[in-house]
Design a protein around this motif. Structure first.
Motif, PDB file in Angstrom:
ATOM      1  N   THR A 107       4.420 -45.559 -26.866  1.00 42.98           N
ATOM      2  CA  THR A 107       5.022 -44.745 -27.912  1.00 42.98           C
ATOM      3  C   THR A 107       4.336 -43.391 -27.882  1.00 42.98           C
ATOM      4  OG1 THR A 107       5.460 -46.679 -29.281  1.00 42.98           O
ATOM      5  CG2 THR A 107       5.431 -44.547 -30.402  1.00 42.98           C
ATOM      6  N   TRP A 108       5.130 -42.328 -27.925  1.00 43.43           N
ATOM      7  CA  TRP A 108       4.605 -40.970 -27.827  1.00 43.43           C
ATOM      8  C   TRP A 108       5.055 -40.193 -29.049  1.00 43.43           C
ATOM      9  CZ3 TRP A 108       6.261 -37.075 -23.488  1.00 43.43           C
ATOM     10  CH2 TRP A 108       5.296 -36.079 -23.353  1.00 43.43           C
ATOM     11  N   HIS A 109       4.091 -39.670 -29.798  1.00 42.45           N
ATOM     12  CA  HIS A 109       4.378 -38.857 -30.981  1.00 42.45           C
ATOM     13  C   HIS A 109       4.261 -37.387 -30.603  1.00 42.45           C
ATOM     14  CE1 HIS A 109       4.350 -42.368 -33.567  1.00 42.45           C
ATOM     15  NE2 HIS A 109       3.278 -42.770 -32.916  1.00 42.45           N
ATOM     16  N   LEU A 110       5.260 -36.608 -30.940  1.00 40.29           N
ATOM     17  CA  LEU A 110       5.291 -35.182 -30.602  1.00 40.29           C
ATOM     18  C   LEU A 110       5.731 -34.364 -31.801  1.00 40.29           C
ATOM     19  CD1 LEU A 110       7.191 -35.316 -27.188  1.00 40.29           C
ATOM     20  CD2 LEU A 110       4.760 -34.837 -27.506  1.00 40.29           C
ATOM     21  N   ARG A 111       5.424 -33.109 -31.736  1.00 38.74           N
ATOM     22  CA  ARG A 111       6.026 -32.113 -32.618  1.00 38.74           C
ATOM     23  C   ARG A 111       6.877 -31.234 -31.723  1.00 38.74           C
ATOM     24  NH1 ARG A 111       4.166 -35.462 -35.424  1.00 38.74           N
ATOM     25  NH2 ARG A 111       2.632 -35.178 -37.062  1.00 38.74           N
ATOM     26  N   GLY A 112       8.076 -30.921 -32.172  1.00 41.09           N
ATOM     27  CA  GLY A 112       8.976 -30.062 -31.407  1.00 41.09           C
ATOM     28  C   GLY A 112       9.320 -28.824 -32.222  1.00 41.09           C
ATOM     29  N   PHE A 113       9.277 -27.684 -31.573  1.00 37.76           N
ATOM     30  CA  PHE A 113       9.585 -26.412 -32.221  1.00 37.76           C
ATOM     31  C   PHE A 113      10.702 -25.754 -31.421  1.00 37.76           C
ATOM     32  CE2 PHE A 113       5.210 -27.616 -32.708  1.00 37.76           C
ATOM     33  CZ  PHE A 113       5.012 -27.527 -34.073  1.00 37.76           C
ATOM     34  N   PHE A 114      11.821 -25.484 -32.073  1.00 38.15           N
ATOM     35  CA  PHE A 114      13.027 -25.010 -31.400  1.00 38.15           C
ATOM     36  C   PHE A 114      13.543 -23.737 -32.064  1.00 38.15           C
ATOM     37  CE2 PHE A 114      12.811 -29.593 -31.183  1.00 38.15           C
ATOM     38  CZ  PHE A 114      13.127 -29.885 -29.864  1.00 38.15           C
ATOM     39  N   THR A 115      13.909 -22.775 -31.251  1.00 35.25           N
ATOM     40  CA  THR A 115      14.663 -21.615 -31.728  1.00 35.25           C
ATOM     41  C   THR A 115      16.006 -21.692 -31.029  1.00 35.25           C
ATOM     42  OG1 THR A 115      12.643 -20.313 -31.956  1.00 35.25           O
ATOM     43  CG2 THR A 115      14.735 -19.112 -31.964  1.00 35.25           C
ATOM     44  N   LEU A 116      17.070 -21.616 -31.810  1.00 28.34           N
ATOM     45  CA  LEU A 116      18.424 -21.709 -31.277  1.00 28.34           C
ATOM     46  C   LEU A 116      19.161 -20.402 -31.506  1.00 28.34           C
ATOM     47  CD1 LEU A 116      17.678 -24.664 -32.744  1.00 28.34           C
ATOM     48  CD2 LEU A 116      19.748 -25.235 -31.512  1.00 28.34           C
ATOM     49  N   CYS A 117      20.029 -20.065 -30.568  1.00 27.11           N
ATOM     50  CA  CYS A 117      20.857 -18.871 -30.647  1.00 27.11           C
ATOM     51  C   CYS A 117      22.320 -19.301 -30.592  1.00 27.11           C
ATOM     52  CB  CYS A 117      20.572 -17.936 -29.470  1.00 27.11           C
ATOM     53  SG  CYS A 117      18.849 -17.421 -29.376  1.00 27.11           S
ATOM     54  N   GLN A 118      23.133 -18.628 -31.357  1.00 24.21           N
ATOM     55  CA  GLN A 118      24.550 -18.954 -31.344  1.00 24.21           C
ATOM     56  C   GLN A 118      25.186 -18.407 -30.072  1.00 24.21           C
ATOM     57  OE1 GLN A 118      27.001 -17.501 -34.590  1.00 24.21           O
ATOM     58  NE2 GLN A 118      28.027 -19.484 -34.623  1.00 24.21           N
ATOM     59  N   ALA A 119      25.971 -19.255 -29.440  1.00 27.32           N
ATOM     60  CA  ALA A 119      26.704 -18.887 -28.227  1.00 27.32           C
ATOM     61  C   ALA A 119      28.189 -19.078 -28.505  1.00 27.32           C
ATOM     62  CB  ALA A 119      26.250 -19.764 -27.065  1.00 27.32           C
ATOM     63  N   ARG A 120      29.000 -18.788 -27.532  1.00 27.61           N
ATOM     64  CA  ARG A 120      30.454 -18.921 -27.707  1.00 27.61           C
ATOM     65  C   ARG A 120      30.874 -20.326 -28.108  1.00 27.61           C
ATOM     66  NH1 ARG A 120      33.282 -15.425 -22.897  1.00 27.61           N
ATOM     67  NH2 ARG A 120      31.854 -13.673 -23.066  1.00 27.61           N
ATOM     68  N   ASP A 121      30.250 -21.311 -27.478  1.00 25.98           N
ATOM     69  CA  ASP A 121      30.662 -22.698 -27.685  1.00 25.98           C
ATOM     70  C   ASP A 121      29.785 -23.452 -28.672  1.00 25.98           C
ATOM     71  OD1 ASP A 121      32.652 -22.261 -25.818  1.00 25.98           O
ATOM     72  OD2 ASP A 121      31.417 -22.962 -24.154  1.00 25.98           O
ATOM     73  N   GLY A 122      28.938 -22.765 -29.406  1.00 25.79           N
ATOM     74  CA  GLY A 122      28.058 -23.451 -30.349  1.00 25.79           C
ATOM     75  C   GLY A 122      26.661 -22.882 -30.290  1.00 25.79           C
ATOM     76  N   TRP A 123      25.664 -23.749 -30.439  1.00 23.06           N
ATOM     77  CA  TRP A 123      24.267 -23.340 -30.470  1.00 23.06           C
ATOM     78  C   TRP A 123      23.557 -23.772 -29.201  1.00 23.06           C
ATOM     79  CZ3 TRP A 123      22.220 -20.293 -34.205  1.00 23.06           C
ATOM     80  CH2 TRP A 123      23.049 -20.047 -35.297  1.00 23.06           C
ATOM     81  N   LEU A 124      22.703 -22.887 -28.670  1.00 22.52           N
ATOM     82  CA  LEU A 124      21.896 -23.182 -27.495  1.00 22.52           C
ATOM     83  C   LEU A 124      20.432 -22.952 -27.837  1.00 22.52           C
ATOM     84  CD1 LEU A 124      23.976 -21.437 -24.665  1.00 22.52           C
ATOM     85  CD2 LEU A 124      23.907 -23.881 -25.237  1.00 22.52           C
ATOM     86  N   ILE A 125      19.574 -23.687 -27.181  1.00 21.55           N
ATOM     87  CA  ILE A 125      18.132 -23.562 -27.398  1.00 21.55           C
ATOM     88  C   ILE A 125      17.625 -22.424 -26.521  1.00 21.55           C
ATOM     89  CG2 ILE A 125      15.914 -24.730 -27.142  1.00 21.55           C
ATOM     90  CD1 ILE A 125      17.582 -27.405 -27.540  1.00 21.55           C
ATOM     91  N   CYS A 126      16.986 -21.434 -27.158  1.00 29.59           N
ATOM     92  CA  CYS A 126      16.459 -20.296 -26.392  1.00 29.59           C
ATOM     93  C   CYS A 126      14.935 -20.353 -26.283  1.00 29.59           C
ATOM     94  CB  CYS A 126      16.928 -18.967 -26.974  1.00 29.59           C
ATOM     95  SG  CYS A 126      16.519 -18.688 -28.689  1.00 29.59           S
ATOM     96  N   SER A 127      14.296 -21.184 -27.091  1.00 25.84           N
ATOM     97  CA  SER A 127      12.852 -21.350 -27.007  1.00 25.84           C
ATOM     98  C   SER A 127      12.498 -22.737 -27.517  1.00 25.84           C
ATOM     99  CB  SER A 127      12.156 -20.283 -27.857  1.00 25.84           C
ATOM    100  OG  SER A 127      10.761 -20.467 -27.845  1.00 25.84           O
ATOM    101  N   LEU A 128      11.600 -23.424 -26.813  1.00 28.04           N
ATOM    102  CA  LEU A 128      11.137 -24.717 -27.285  1.00 28.04           C
ATOM    103  C   LEU A 128       9.697 -24.944 -26.888  1.00 28.04           C
ATOM    104  CD1 LEU A 128      12.206 -27.731 -25.186  1.00 28.04           C
ATOM    105  CD2 LEU A 128      13.173 -25.528 -24.643  1.00 28.04           C
TER     106      LEU A 128
END
Length: 138
Positions: A107-128
Motif C-alpha cells: 500500500t502506497w500513500h501519496l499526496r498529489g498536487f495538480f494544476t489543470l487548464c481548460q482545453a477545447r475538450d475539457g480539462w487537462l493537467i498542466c502540472s503535477l
C-alpha cells in the motif's frame, strides 16, 4: 449573477476532479501510458517522489509513465480524496489530494498536487507533483 458564478465554480470543480480521478485510474489501475498521457497538456511539468524524478513535456511524461508501469508487477486500486482546491481563473484550477494505491504487494500513500487548464475538450493537467508524507513528521 452570484448564483451563476457559484454554479460555474461547482461545474469546474466537478470536471477538474473527474479529470484527476480518470488520470489516476488510467495510470495506476488500467496501466495505459498512452491514454494516461492524453490527460496532459503538451508542456506538462512533473515532479515525482524520487530524487531525480521529474519530466517536462507530454512525451517525456509518457516515457516516464511507461517505465513506471513496467516497474510495477500488478495494477493498483486507487482511492483519492481531495484536500484543497482553488479556482485560479475560469480556465485554471488547482487541486491537492490524498491518494492510496493498493495491490497485493503493498500500500502506497501519496499526496498529489495538480494544476489543470481548460482545453477545447475539457480539462487537462498542466502540472503535477506527487509526494510521500513523511512518517517522521508529527
Amino acid at each position: 449573477m452570484e448564483r451563476e458564478r457559484n454554479h460555474l465554480i461547482q461545474t469546474i470543480a466537478a470536471e477538474a476532479k473527474h479529470t484527476v480521478q480518470k488520470f489516476c485510474q488510467t495510470w495506476f489501475s488500467q496501466r495505459d501510458a498512452g491514454r494516461t498521457a492524453a490527460f496532459l497538456t503538451d508542456d506538462v511539468q512533473f515532479v515525482g517522489t524520487g530524487e531525480q524524478e521529474y519530466a517536462t513535456g507530454k512525451e517525456e511524461m509518457r516515457c516516464y509513465i511507461t517505465e513506471d508501469i513496467r516497474e510495477i508487477s500488478e495494477p493498483f486500486s486507487v482511492e483519492i480524496s481531495f484536500v484543497h482546491e482553488r479556482l485560479i481563473h475560469d480556465t485554471a484550477y488547482m487541486l491537492s489530494s490524498s491518494l492510496t494505491l493498493r495491490n497485493s504487494a503493498y500500500t502506497w500513500h501519496l499526496r498529489g498536487f495538480f494544476t489543470l487548464c481548460q482545453a477545447r475538450d475539457g480539462w487537462l493537467i498542466c502540472s503535477l507533483h506527487f509526494a510521500e508524507p513523511g512518517r517522521s513528521q508529527r
